[in-house]
Write an enzyme that holds these catalytic residues in place. Structure first.
Site, PDB file in Angstrom:
ATOM      1  N   THR A 309      19.344  60.354  71.923  1.00  0.00           N
ATOM      2  CA  THR A 309      20.605  61.110  71.545  1.00  0.00           C
ATOM      3  C   THR A 309      20.646  61.552  69.993  1.00  0.00           C
ATOM      4  O   THR A 309      19.857  60.844  69.023  1.00  0.00           O
ATOM      5  CB  THR A 309      21.777  60.048  71.489  1.00  0.00           C
ATOM      6  OG1 THR A 309      23.017  60.815  71.206  1.00  0.00           O
ATOM      7  CG2 THR A 309      21.865  58.816  70.733  1.00  0.00           C
ATOM      8  N   ASN A 310      21.322  62.453  69.654  1.00  0.00           N
ATOM      9  CA  ASN A 310      21.437  62.709  68.368  1.00  0.00           C
ATOM     10  C   ASN A 310      22.960  62.633  67.766  1.00  0.00           C
ATOM     11  O   ASN A 310      23.394  62.947  66.677  1.00  0.00           O
ATOM     12  CB  ASN A 310      21.445  64.384  68.077  1.00  0.00           C
ATOM     13  CG  ASN A 310      19.826  64.747  68.445  1.00  0.00           C
ATOM     14  OD1 ASN A 310      19.047  64.167  67.732  1.00  0.00           O
ATOM     15  ND2 ASN A 310      19.806  65.859  69.152  1.00  0.00           N
ATOM     16  N   ASN A 311      23.848  61.907  68.632  1.00  0.00           N
ATOM     17  CA  ASN A 311      24.952  61.458  68.225  1.00  0.00           C
ATOM     18  C   ASN A 311      25.006  60.059  67.748  1.00  0.00           C
ATOM     19  O   ASN A 311      24.967  59.028  68.361  1.00  0.00           O
ATOM     20  CB  ASN A 311      25.865  61.576  69.741  1.00  0.00           C
ATOM     21  CG  ASN A 311      27.184  61.247  69.472  1.00  0.00           C
ATOM     22  OD1 ASN A 311      27.614  60.521  68.466  1.00  0.00           O
ATOM     23  ND2 ASN A 311      28.303  62.152  70.170  1.00  0.00           N
ATOM     24  N   HIS A 313      27.513  58.275  66.520  1.00  0.00           N
ATOM     25  CA  HIS A 313      28.548  57.371  66.916  1.00  0.00           C
ATOM     26  C   HIS A 313      27.818  56.662  68.173  1.00  0.00           C
ATOM     27  O   HIS A 313      28.421  55.501  68.928  1.00  0.00           O
ATOM     28  CB  HIS A 313      29.738  58.310  67.427  1.00  0.00           C
ATOM     29  CG  HIS A 313      30.494  58.922  66.380  1.00  0.00           C
ATOM     30  ND1 HIS A 313      31.194  57.982  65.379  1.00  0.00           N
ATOM     31  CD2 HIS A 313      30.565  59.963  65.910  1.00  0.00           C
ATOM     32  CE1 HIS A 313      31.668  58.750  64.519  1.00  0.00           C
ATOM     33  NE2 HIS A 313      31.133  60.095  64.604  1.00  0.00           N
ATOM     34  N   ASP A 370      24.307  61.007  79.466  1.00  0.00           N
ATOM     35  CA  ASP A 370      25.205  62.512  79.324  1.00  0.00           C
ATOM     36  C   ASP A 370      26.435  62.074  79.776  1.00  0.00           C
ATOM     37  O   ASP A 370      26.433  61.209  80.751  1.00  0.00           O
ATOM     38  CB  ASP A 370      24.678  63.476  80.191  1.00  0.00           C
ATOM     39  CG  ASP A 370      25.146  64.720  79.651  1.00  0.00           C
ATOM     40  OD1 ASP A 370      25.272  65.044  78.373  1.00  0.00           O
ATOM     41  OD2 ASP A 370      25.573  65.685  80.557  1.00  0.00           O
ATOM     42  N   PHE A 451      35.099  59.020  68.503  1.00  0.00           N
ATOM     43  CA  PHE A 451      34.501  60.439  68.435  1.00  0.00           C
ATOM     44  C   PHE A 451      34.940  61.269  69.319  1.00  0.00           C
ATOM     45  O   PHE A 451      35.844  60.774  70.461  1.00  0.00           O
ATOM     46  CB  PHE A 451      33.234  60.410  68.053  1.00  0.00           C
ATOM     47  CG  PHE A 451      32.250  60.068  69.444  1.00  0.00           C
ATOM     48  CD1 PHE A 451      32.092  58.699  69.861  1.00  0.00           C
ATOM     49  CD2 PHE A 451      31.915  61.068  70.293  1.00  0.00           C
ATOM     50  CE1 PHE A 451      31.593  58.405  70.767  1.00  0.00           C
ATOM     51  CE2 PHE A 451      31.123  60.932  71.340  1.00  0.00           C
ATOM     52  CZ  PHE A 451      30.969  59.598  71.692  1.00  0.00           C
ATOM     53  N   TYR A 453      36.587  63.559  72.143  1.00  0.00           N
ATOM     54  CA  TYR A 453      37.947  63.502  72.676  1.00  0.00           C
ATOM     55  C   TYR A 453      38.856  62.229  72.630  1.00  0.00           C
ATOM     56  O   TYR A 453      39.807  62.058  73.076  1.00  0.00           O
ATOM     57  CB  TYR A 453      37.883  63.797  74.117  1.00  0.00           C
ATOM     58  CG  TYR A 453      37.161  65.228  74.364  1.00  0.00           C
ATOM     59  CD1 TYR A 453      38.053  66.363  74.343  1.00  0.00           C
ATOM     60  CD2 TYR A 453      35.904  65.194  74.678  1.00  0.00           C
ATOM     61  CE1 TYR A 453      37.234  67.701  74.341  1.00  0.00           C
ATOM     62  CE2 TYR A 453      35.208  66.453  74.885  1.00  0.00           C
ATOM     63  CZ  TYR A 453      36.037  67.644  74.776  1.00  0.00           C
ATOM     64  OH  TYR A 453      35.376  69.033  74.698  1.00  0.00           O
ATOM     65  N   HIS A 479      33.560  54.371  79.625  1.00  0.00           N
ATOM     66  CA  HIS A 479      32.451  54.632  80.632  1.00  0.00           C
ATOM     67  C   HIS A 479      31.225  54.392  80.136  1.00  0.00           C
ATOM     68  O   HIS A 479      30.165  53.610  80.959  1.00  0.00           O
ATOM     69  CB  HIS A 479      32.671  56.455  80.705  1.00  0.00           C
ATOM     70  CG  HIS A 479      32.917  56.871  79.402  1.00  0.00           C
ATOM     71  ND1 HIS A 479      33.586  56.431  78.380  1.00  0.00           N
ATOM     72  CD2 HIS A 479      31.874  57.836  78.631  1.00  0.00           C
ATOM     73  CE1 HIS A 479      33.271  57.287  77.176  1.00  0.00           C
ATOM     74  NE2 HIS A 479      32.343  58.176  77.354  1.00  0.00           N
ATOM     75  N   ARG A 480      30.819  54.509  78.768  1.00  0.00           N
ATOM     76  CA  ARG A 480      29.595  54.175  78.243  1.00  0.00           C
ATOM     77  C   ARG A 480      29.115  52.731  78.451  1.00  0.00           C
ATOM     78  O   ARG A 480      28.270  52.205  78.599  1.00  0.00           O
ATOM     79  CB  ARG A 480      29.301  54.678  76.817  1.00  0.00           C
ATOM     80  CG  ARG A 480      27.784  54.894  76.545  1.00  0.00           C
ATOM     81  CD  ARG A 480      27.519  55.476  75.058  1.00  0.00           C
ATOM     82  NE  ARG A 480      28.093  56.984  75.378  1.00  0.00           N
ATOM     83  CZ  ARG A 480      29.101  57.528  74.718  1.00  0.00           C
ATOM     84  NH1 ARG A 480      29.976  56.469  74.052  1.00  0.00           N
ATOM     85  NH2 ARG A 480      29.414  58.838  74.956  1.00  0.00           N
TER      86      ARG A 480
HETATM   87  P1  ITT Z   1      23.778  63.562  72.801  1.00  0.00           P
HETATM   88  O1  ITT Z   1      23.531  64.654  73.975  1.00  0.00           O
HETATM   89  O2  ITT Z   1      22.665  63.801  71.734  1.00  0.00           O
HETATM   90  O3  ITT Z   1      23.435  62.295  73.235  1.00  0.00           O
HETATM   91  P2  ITT Z   1      26.318  64.418  72.846  1.00  0.00           P
HETATM   92  O4  ITT Z   1      27.351  64.611  71.593  1.00  0.00           O
HETATM   93  O5  ITT Z   1      26.004  65.753  73.441  1.00  0.00           O
HETATM   94  O6  ITT Z   1      25.017  63.738  72.183  1.00  0.00           O
HETATM   95  P3  ITT Z   1      27.060  63.785  75.392  1.00  0.00           P
HETATM   96  O7  ITT Z   1      26.293  64.861  76.010  1.00  0.00           O
HETATM   97  O8  ITT Z   1      26.986  62.312  76.007  1.00  0.00           O
HETATM   98  O9  ITT Z   1      26.763  63.373  73.775  1.00  0.00           O
HETATM   99  O10 ITT Z   1      28.830  64.066  75.342  1.00  0.00           O
HETATM  100  C1  ITT Z   1      29.148  65.253  75.345  1.00  0.00           C
HETATM  101  C2  ITT Z   1      30.598  65.259  74.560  1.00  0.00           C
HETATM  102  O11 ITT Z   1      31.394  64.430  75.500  1.00  0.00           O
HETATM  103  C3  ITT Z   1      30.628  64.701  73.513  1.00  0.00           C
HETATM  104  O12 ITT Z   1      29.954  65.380  72.095  1.00  0.00           O
HETATM  105  C4  ITT Z   1      32.021  64.394  73.040  1.00  0.00           C
HETATM  106  O13 ITT Z   1      32.831  65.523  72.813  1.00  0.00           O
HETATM  107  C5  ITT Z   1      32.369  63.896  74.461  1.00  0.00           C
HETATM  108  N1  ITT Z   1      32.329  62.387  74.625  1.00  0.00           N
HETATM  109  C6  ITT Z   1      31.400  61.748  75.225  1.00  0.00           C
HETATM  110  N2  ITT Z   1      31.525  60.427  75.266  1.00  0.00           N
HETATM  111  C7  ITT Z   1      32.764  60.145  74.516  1.00  0.00           C
HETATM  112  C8  ITT Z   1      33.451  59.153  74.102  1.00  0.00           C
HETATM  113  O14 ITT Z   1      33.045  57.970  74.265  1.00  0.00           O
HETATM  114  N3  ITT Z   1      34.672  59.506  73.559  1.00  0.00           N
HETATM  115  C9  ITT Z   1      35.084  60.559  73.331  1.00  0.00           C
HETATM  116  N4  ITT Z   1      34.306  61.705  73.452  1.00  0.00           N
HETATM  117  C10 ITT Z   1      33.370  61.331  74.230  1.00  0.00           C
END
Ligand code: ITT
Length: 495
Positions: A309-311, A313, A370, A451, A453, A479-480
């Protein structure tokens, strides 16, 4: 009945050990103003400085330790320690009454032979303590602290206790202010000598008692011998062998016993087969049922898994859930700065794409998730496009939230869910884990945690948005969090 007998025997032998200890302490240690370690050492220092009899300080300090121990470990566990402390208090008092002189001092039974008193006193103390320990007894003090700490942590207290002993013994230097420096140093040296002698004696006696031997028995009557050994409650293993000279099949019995029972074994074998051929060897240690327990900690080398992941959070959330047992590395940690395409038509496909990328180019076992938000009134949008909802570059949470609020204007059905699919690639195998949380979309942003939504999403049964919760609160229901919990279960089930 057998249990009662063993308990009574324990108590008698503990009492004997305590009596030897009290006698050694009153006859050889106290009259020569020697300071040993532990609570007895503190009690001695107080006695030399103030004249307060040792059993008083000993009892007071131990009472404080015991109250803590009873709270943490319970009555039953502490019974023998309570007995040890009370009995030793009484015996210390008794032995002092027996030998105390008219002027209130204790006689120096070995005259001027201070060092001899130190050696004999410490030797007897070591023997006495081994009696207590071998019969599951304790004299309280640092044993209590060790037992309490052991309950929570698998750590060795050895170094801490040694430092305490060094401080206690060294501090006797300051007590004898009527003596010159040389004699004060002498007291400290005697104290350390006593500590070393008693520790070595204790180790020696305990190890001797625990010493085991291994018998290898070669006999035509092996089955009778094996049965007889079994009948005494000992385990026997029969190995297949071949007598090389006679070229005949031979059975070899292997039996491990405590050294103190070896005469009994010899007798038993001799009765059945006086011509048996056997060897007896000292073994360094025997571990398993009926013998010692292995005291090594399991290797706690953490398994490395990459979270693709690049996220930041998401990484933080997952590390909080898995970090204790696994070394969770980010893409950054493995030097992967490439853009990983997410072109799948479902969460599952996208998760797999990311994990496969890392496995293929970096070789690590890896998992990727995802996730996305699915809003009922928007036919499941933004879904797999959650990150790129407002713009193609993606990950602009403010813009994404603003767009979502616009799209939801006037809508009464505010149901939504967050979904996560984790793809875990380990070797050649891929496993999926899914998590979902239902909730509602608010009409305005609430909270500044989390982060994406999070400020707009209130999970079912809650009054706060994810952005208003702590990370632990969110992880517990998100969910995660749910998908990772399944992933953790899976990892645990294979440990
Ligand atoms: P990676 O693909 O690099 O893992 P990403 O930010 O794209 O990071 P996802 O594809 O899993 O992560 O999620 C897509 C988007 O969904 C993410 O950028 C958020 O806007 C939203 N999202 C996912 N999980 C969330 C959460 O727990 N709380 C709030 N928004 C979430």
């Amino acid at each position: 009945m057998q249990n009662i007998y063993l308990e009574v025997r324990d108590f008698i032998l503990i009492t004997l050990g305590l009596a030897i200890y009290a006698m050694a302490y009153t006859c050889f240690i106290l009259p020569y103003q020697i300071t040993t370690g532990g609570v007895a050492g503190i009690a001695a220092i107080v006695y030399y400085a103030t004249g307060i009899e040792v059993q008083v300080t000993y009892l007071l300090i131990n009472a404080a330790f015991l109250i803590a121990a009873i709270k943490v470990l319970g009555w039953k566990f502490c019974l023998k320690t309570i007995y040890g402390v009370l009995m030793l208090t009484f015996l210390l008092w008794l032995f002092q009454r027996l030998i105390i002189q008219d002027d209130g001092s204790l006689p120096q039974v070995l005259g001027n032979e201070s060092f001899m008193a130190c050696v004999i006193g410490a030797l007897l103390e070591g023997i006495a303590l081994s009696f207590c320990f071998l019969n599951n007894g304790s004299t309280g003090g640092t044993d209590i602290i060790a037992a309490i700490v052991n309950k929570y942590k698998n750590m060795s207290l050895g170094v801490v206790l040694m430092i305490c002993d060094v401080i206690i013994i060294s501090s006797c230097y300051f007590v004898f202010d009527d003596l010159d420096t040389v004699h004060r140093v002498q007291k400290v040296v005697f104290g350390f000598s006593a500590l070393i002698i008693s520790s070595f004696t204790l180790d020696y006696v305990i190890n001797r008692q625990r010493q085991s031997v291994q018998f290898m028995i070669f006999s035509r009557n092996y089955s009778k011998i094996a049965d007889a050994l079994n009948a005494t409650g000992r385990g026997v293993t029969v190995l297949n062998g071949e007598g090389w000279y006679t070229k005949t099949e031979r059975k070899v019995l292997v039996c491990l016993v405590k050294k103190r029972f070896s005469v009994e074994i010899f007798r038993l074998i001799k009765q059945i087969d006086p011509y048996a051929f056997l060897s007896m060897a000292n073994v360094q240690g025997v571990y398993g049922e009926g013998f010692d327990q292995m005291k090594v900690k399991k290797m706690s080398k953490k398994k490395t898994i990459v979270f693709a992941t690049n996220n930041a959070h998401k990484l933080e959330e997952v590390r909080a859930m898995l970090g204790e047992k696994y070394d969770i590395r980010s893409l950054d940690d493995i030097g992967c700065r490439s853009y990983i395409p997410e072109t799948g038509a479902s969460f599952q496909e996208n998760a797999l794409q990311k994990a496969q990328f890392v496995k293929k180019y970096y070789g690590f076992d890896c998992f990727a998730d995802d996730s996305g938000l699915e809003v009922a009134a928007l036919n499941g949008a933004p879904g797999i496009l959650s990150a790129r909802y407002a713009s193609e570059e993606g990950h602009d949470s403010a813009a994404n939230n603003a767009k979502l609020l616009r799209e939801m204007e006037g809508k009464t059905d505010r149901r939504a869910d967050f979904r996560t699919v984790i793809a875990f690639i380990e070797g050649d195998t891929t496993t999926y884990f899914e998590g979902r949380v239902d909730g509602e979309i608010l009409t305005e942003l609430h909270g500044d945690g989390g982060f994406g939504y999070d400020p707009l999403f209130v999970p079912e049964g809650c009054e706060q948005t994810f952005a208003e919760m702590t990370q632990e609160e969110k992880n517990a229901i998100s969910h995660r969090g749910r998908a990772v919990a399944k992933f953790v279960e899976f990892l645990k089930s294979r440990e």
